[in-house]
Design an enzyme around this catalytic site. Structure first.
Site, PDB file in Angstrom:
ATOM      1  CG  HIS A 142      21.395 -40.661 -19.315  1.00 10.99           C
ATOM      2  ND1 HIS A 142      21.554 -41.948 -19.656  1.00 10.99           N
ATOM      3  CD2 HIS A 142      21.466 -40.246 -18.096  1.00 10.99           C
ATOM      4  CE1 HIS A 142      21.872 -42.634 -18.298  1.00 10.99           C
ATOM      5  NE2 HIS A 142      21.717 -41.531 -17.535  1.00 10.99           N
TER       6      HIS A 142
ATOM      7  CD  GLU B 178      12.954 -19.086 -11.069  1.00  9.88           C
ATOM      8  OE1 GLU B 178      12.318 -19.894 -11.836  1.00  9.88           O
ATOM      9  OE2 GLU B 178      12.874 -17.859 -10.978  1.00  9.88           O
TER      10      GLU B 178
ATOM     11  NE  ARG C  40       4.221   1.664  -2.140  1.00  8.75           N
ATOM     12  CZ  ARG C  40       4.838   1.659  -1.117  1.00  8.75           C
ATOM     13  NH1 ARG C  40       6.309   2.214  -1.221  1.00  8.75           N
ATOM     14  NH2 ARG C  40       4.613   0.854  -0.106  1.00  8.75           N
TER      15      ARG C  40
ATOM     16  CD  GLU D  71      12.750 -14.340 -16.531  1.00 12.01           C
ATOM     17  OE1 GLU D  71      11.927 -14.060 -17.308  1.00 12.01           O
ATOM     18  OE2 GLU D  71      12.850 -14.687 -15.435  1.00 12.01           O
TER      19      GLU D  71
ATOM     20  CB  CYS E  29      -0.962   0.028   1.245  1.00 14.43           C
ATOM     21  SG  CYS E  29      -1.863  -1.431   1.503  1.00 14.43           S
TER      22      CYS E  29
ATOM     23  CE  LYS F  31       5.991  -9.447 -12.580  1.00 19.48           C
ATOM     24  NZ  LYS F  31       7.426 -10.375 -12.116  1.00 19.48           N
TER      25      LYS F  31
ATOM     26  CD1 TRP G 211      -0.648  -5.791  -1.931  1.00 18.52           C
ATOM     27  CD2 TRP G 211      -0.524  -5.129  -3.904  1.00 18.52           C
ATOM     28  NE1 TRP G 211       0.030  -6.855  -2.744  1.00 18.52           N
ATOM     29  CE2 TRP G 211       0.058  -6.683  -3.948  1.00 18.52           C
ATOM     30  CE3 TRP G 211      -0.634  -4.488  -5.415  1.00 18.52           C
ATOM     31  CZ2 TRP G 211       0.307  -7.437  -4.730  1.00 18.52           C
ATOM     32  CZ3 TRP G 211      -0.187  -5.380  -6.356  1.00 18.52           C
ATOM     33  CH2 TRP G 211       0.272  -6.752  -6.365  1.00 18.52           C
TER      34      TRP G 211
ATOM     35  CE  LYS H  92      13.976 -14.715 -12.674  1.00 16.04           C
ATOM     36  NZ  LYS H  92      12.873 -15.860 -12.688  1.00 16.04           N
TER      37      LYS H  92
ATOM     38  CG  ASN I 113       2.084  -0.757   3.724  1.00 17.63           C
ATOM     39  OD1 ASN I 113       1.635  -1.918   3.029  1.00 17.63           O
ATOM     40  ND2 ASN I 113       3.581  -0.156   3.275  1.00 17.63           N
ATOM     41  N   GLY I 114       0.301  -2.822   5.704  1.00 19.89           N
ATOM     42  CA  GLY I 114       1.015  -4.145   6.402  1.00 19.89           C
ATOM     43  C   GLY I 114      -0.060  -4.902   6.703  1.00 19.89           C
TER      44      GLY I 114
HETATM   45  C1  AGP Z   1       9.398 -15.293 -14.479  1.00 21.30           C
HETATM   46  O1  AGP Z   1      10.771 -14.838 -14.078  1.00 21.30           O
HETATM   47  C2  AGP Z   1       8.891 -14.928 -15.733  1.00 21.30           C
HETATM   48  N1  AGP Z   1       8.528 -13.564 -15.465  1.00 21.30           N
HETATM   49  C3  AGP Z   1       7.711 -15.823 -16.104  1.00 21.30           C
HETATM   50  O2  AGP Z   1       8.092 -16.947 -16.267  1.00 21.30           O
HETATM   51  C4  AGP Z   1       6.453 -15.896 -15.153  1.00 21.30           C
HETATM   52  O3  AGP Z   1       6.827 -16.394 -13.888  1.00 21.30           O
HETATM   53  C5  AGP Z   1       5.254 -16.487 -15.887  1.00 21.30           C
HETATM   54  O4  AGP Z   1       4.785 -15.788 -16.870  1.00 21.30           O
HETATM   55  C6  AGP Z   1       4.216 -16.855 -14.705  1.00 21.30           C
HETATM   56  O5  AGP Z   1       3.528 -15.684 -14.359  1.00 21.30           O
HETATM   57  P1  AGP Z   1       2.546 -15.745 -13.246  1.00 21.30           P
HETATM   58  O6  AGP Z   1       3.134 -16.290 -12.135  1.00 21.30           O
HETATM   59  O7  AGP Z   1       1.968 -14.461 -13.147  1.00 21.30           O
HETATM   60  O8  AGP Z   1       1.396 -16.635 -13.570  1.00 21.30           O
END
Ligand code: AGP
Length: 609
Positions: free
Chosen positions: A505, A482, A27, A489, A2, A604, A74, A486, A100-101
């Site tokens: 393999h 993961e 935010r 991407e 928030c 995003k 938020w 990272k 906020n919290g």
């Molecule tokens: C991860 O770094 C990416 N931004 C992407 O893989 C993301 O995790 C994926 O699109 C899923 O998004 P969501 O968690 O909002 O469903």
């Protein structure tokens, strides 16, 4: 999170409040509101939606007054709607608060106040504070606030107004940010510097437990015992854009460093340190209900999918339920075998990912019970799943997910402990041991994030490589997935994660001299095998960076370098092991001049198929 703003001085408050809130929009929020002292009465205006909806609501009838507070919400407790928006007031309207919290014990307080006849309008935790003000009012503003702070538990930035003392605003904080801007004949309050930087650069950065009385002429700070506190003026030398990132160069780095707080907030109300148990008040599952579940699907995309793979290990090993993890875009078309004894968990930071939503709908259509794990209150996943467990990571702005991932795997671990106890597949002592370990995580994560120089060196050293491999077994393999995502991407380095035992393999053919290989070695039951795989790639002249627990000197014998993480339970290790991988990716991308927060071709939230 928030956004909070406050103004007291010689000018009209409302314009500053609206402008200040607009500077906090980045935010993320779902509703907004202001309260202004109009003469002797507090006028409160708030509504769900963007700031423009609030502006439209008060257009032509702007509140008049030189004292006021504002809030962009938020949502954490209570869906986004007008009555859940802040500010909140008691029945009389004489006591108003923004927050906020998370007020962890709000339900207990609310029940006590309801029994005393208080009438609540919202579903929020915050509203209990305005009613507490009325209940505890003793004729002195500061004294009443101190009484409130002795009752509430949780994390908060709180800003109070009352008609009984119209010439002042009081604010305080615990585990949430709050700053006071120092003007000439006026003073400002905000949860973050961007809201006030256009009016003043002289600030008090509030610390936990400090209570500030803010008037037009000055700011007085004390602690809960009434001991005066002398604050040092902090002059902000950031520009507006840097201020939005809290002084960090990128949102991604800011969000990496928000992980101690995100983890702490996600544990709030669920990790019962006193009894060393895990509870999910929002689920209220029973042993009988859990006994009926004979299969769990975890369905997600991208990073959330990787969190689901971690969740598989947790649920199968601690709750002894068969788990299948699926990429949502595959799940939705493969006619999965589902019935009413199936639990389908969908994980989604945004709660709006098209494929994940489609998978959720498919699972429901096939008769599964569904649970959403999401970071956005009121998102489509939250609305459409039968039940929802929120991560409280706060808004995640950077495209590359970091704090969402760690809070997702935390949620999965807490769920596995919770279900394991309900199904009696997890011994009480072992559960208590895990809960104790979880209680140490925020501090351990903070400690790790304070020692990153070595990671920066590695990232710069290997940033010019075009290929990188991430190896691990068991949970280390899940985290390796993961780490690879990272790196690729945001730095555009081709990175692959492999189950360490699988390399020979085929993919071992790609391991040649100088190729960087990150090997995770935190899982004791497969440690020796992992070290053997490390030696396999070392024998092919790869450059090996190992990730291991502090004190593991053995790794130094085989790896070129070792990045150490705090020693912890093997199930908690993923929360720590992913951090160096996030930072490696970040600094490699920086070295390569990539757009860290907005990597090419990516969005995003992928709201299209
Ligand atoms: C991860 O770094 C990416 N931004 C992407 O893989 C993301 O995790 C994926 O699109 C899923 O998004 P969501 O968690 O909002 O469903």
């Amino acid at each position: 999170m928030c956004g909070i703003v406050g103004y007291i001085g010689k000018e009209q408050a409302a314009p500053f409040l609206l402008d200040g809130m607009s500077k906090l929009e980045y935010r993320g929020y779902d509703s907004a509101g202001i309260a202004v002292m109009e003469g002797s009465k507090i006028r409160l205006e708030k509504c769900v939606g963007r700031l423009d909806a609030l502006r439209a609501k008060i257009a032509g009838d702007m509140p008049v007054g030189t004292i006021g507070i504002g809030h962009t919400r938020w949502a954490t407790h209570g869906r986004p709607c007008d009555r859940n928006s802040h500010p909140h007031a008691d029945e009389s309207g004489k006591f108003v608060v923004v927050h906020n919290g998370i007020i962890e014990n709000y339900l207990v307080i609310k029940e006590e106040l309801l029994a005393k006849g208080h009438v609540f309008l919202s579903e929020t935790d915050t509203e209990v504070v305005s009613h507490l003000m009325a209940e505890l009012w003793d004729g002195d503003f500061e004294s009443t606030v101190k009484k409130i702070l002795k009752v509430i538990k949780g994390s908060y930035s709180l800003v109070f107004m009352t008609e009984h003392e119209p010439g002042k605003i009081i604010c305080t904080k615990k585990d949430n940010p709050l700053v006071i801007g120092l003007g000439e004949g006026e003073n400002f309050i905000a949860s973050d510097i961007p809201a006030i930087i256009s009016r003043t650069r002289r600030t008090f950065i509030m610390s936990d437990g400090e209570i500030a009385t803010v008037t037009a002429d000055g700011v007085w700070v004390q602690d809960i015992n009434g001991t005066p506190i002398s604050k040092k003026v902090f002059v902000v030398n950031w520009n507006a854009e840097a201020a939005e990132k809290g002084g960090f160069e990128h949102f991604m780095l800011k969000e990496i460093y928000e992980q101690p707080k995100a983890i702490r907030d996600t544990m709030t109300g669920r990790v019962d340190k006193e009894n060393e148990t895990i509870t999910f008040p929002e689920l209220n599952w029973t042993s009988e209900g859990m006994a009926q579940i004979n299969k769990i699907f975890i369905v997600a995309c991208g990073t959330a999918y990787h969190a689901g793979i971690v969740g598989k290990y947790y649920l199968e090993q601690l709750a002894r339920v068969p788990v299948e993890v699926d990429i949502a875009s595959e799940f939705r078309y493969r006619s999965p075998l589902i019935d009413s004894n199936t639990l389908c968990i969908v994980i989604s930071q945004s709660g709006e990912t098209s494929d994940t939503l489609a998978a959720l709908r498919e699972a429901k259509k096939l008769g599964a019970r569904t649970l959403g794990v999401t970071n956005v209150v009121g998102s489509a996943v939250a609305r459409e799943a039968d039940q929802v467990v929120y991560t409280y990571a706060g808004p995640e702005i950077a495209v590359a997910s970091t704090k969402a991932y760690t809070t997702q795997i935390l949620a999965m671990l807490m769920l596995a402990i919770y279900v394991g106890r309900l199904r009696n597949t997890l011994a009480e002592d072992r559960a208590k041991e895990l809960v104790r370990g979880l209680g140490m995580v925020p501090e351990q994560v903070h400690e790790l994030l304070e020692n990153v120089d070595q990671i920066k060196v590695f990232a710069r050293q290997y940033a010019s490589c075009e290929d990188a491999f991430f190896l691990g077994r068991s949970l280390d393999y899940a985290v390796a997935l993961e780490g690879a995502l990272k790196l690729k991407e945001i730095s555009y380095i081709h990175a692959e994660a492999y189950a360490a035992g699988e390399l020979k393999h085929g993919t071992l053919a790609l391991i040649v001299e100088g190729v960087p290989v990150i090997v995770l070695a935190t899982q004791s039951d497969v440690y020796d095998k992992t070290v053997s795989n490390l030696q396999e790639v070392k024998a092919r002249e790869a450059v090996v960076i190992a990730i291991g627990f502090v004190g593991d000197e053995n790794l130094k014998k085989y790896a070129d370098s070792v990045i150490y993480i705090p020693k912890t339970d093997k199930y908690i290790a993923p929360l720590m092991a992913v951090l160096p991988l996030q930072l490696l990716a970040y600094y490699a991308a920086l070295t390569r001049g990539c757009d860290v927060d907005k990597p090419r071709n990516l969005a995003k939230s992928v709201t299209v198929e």
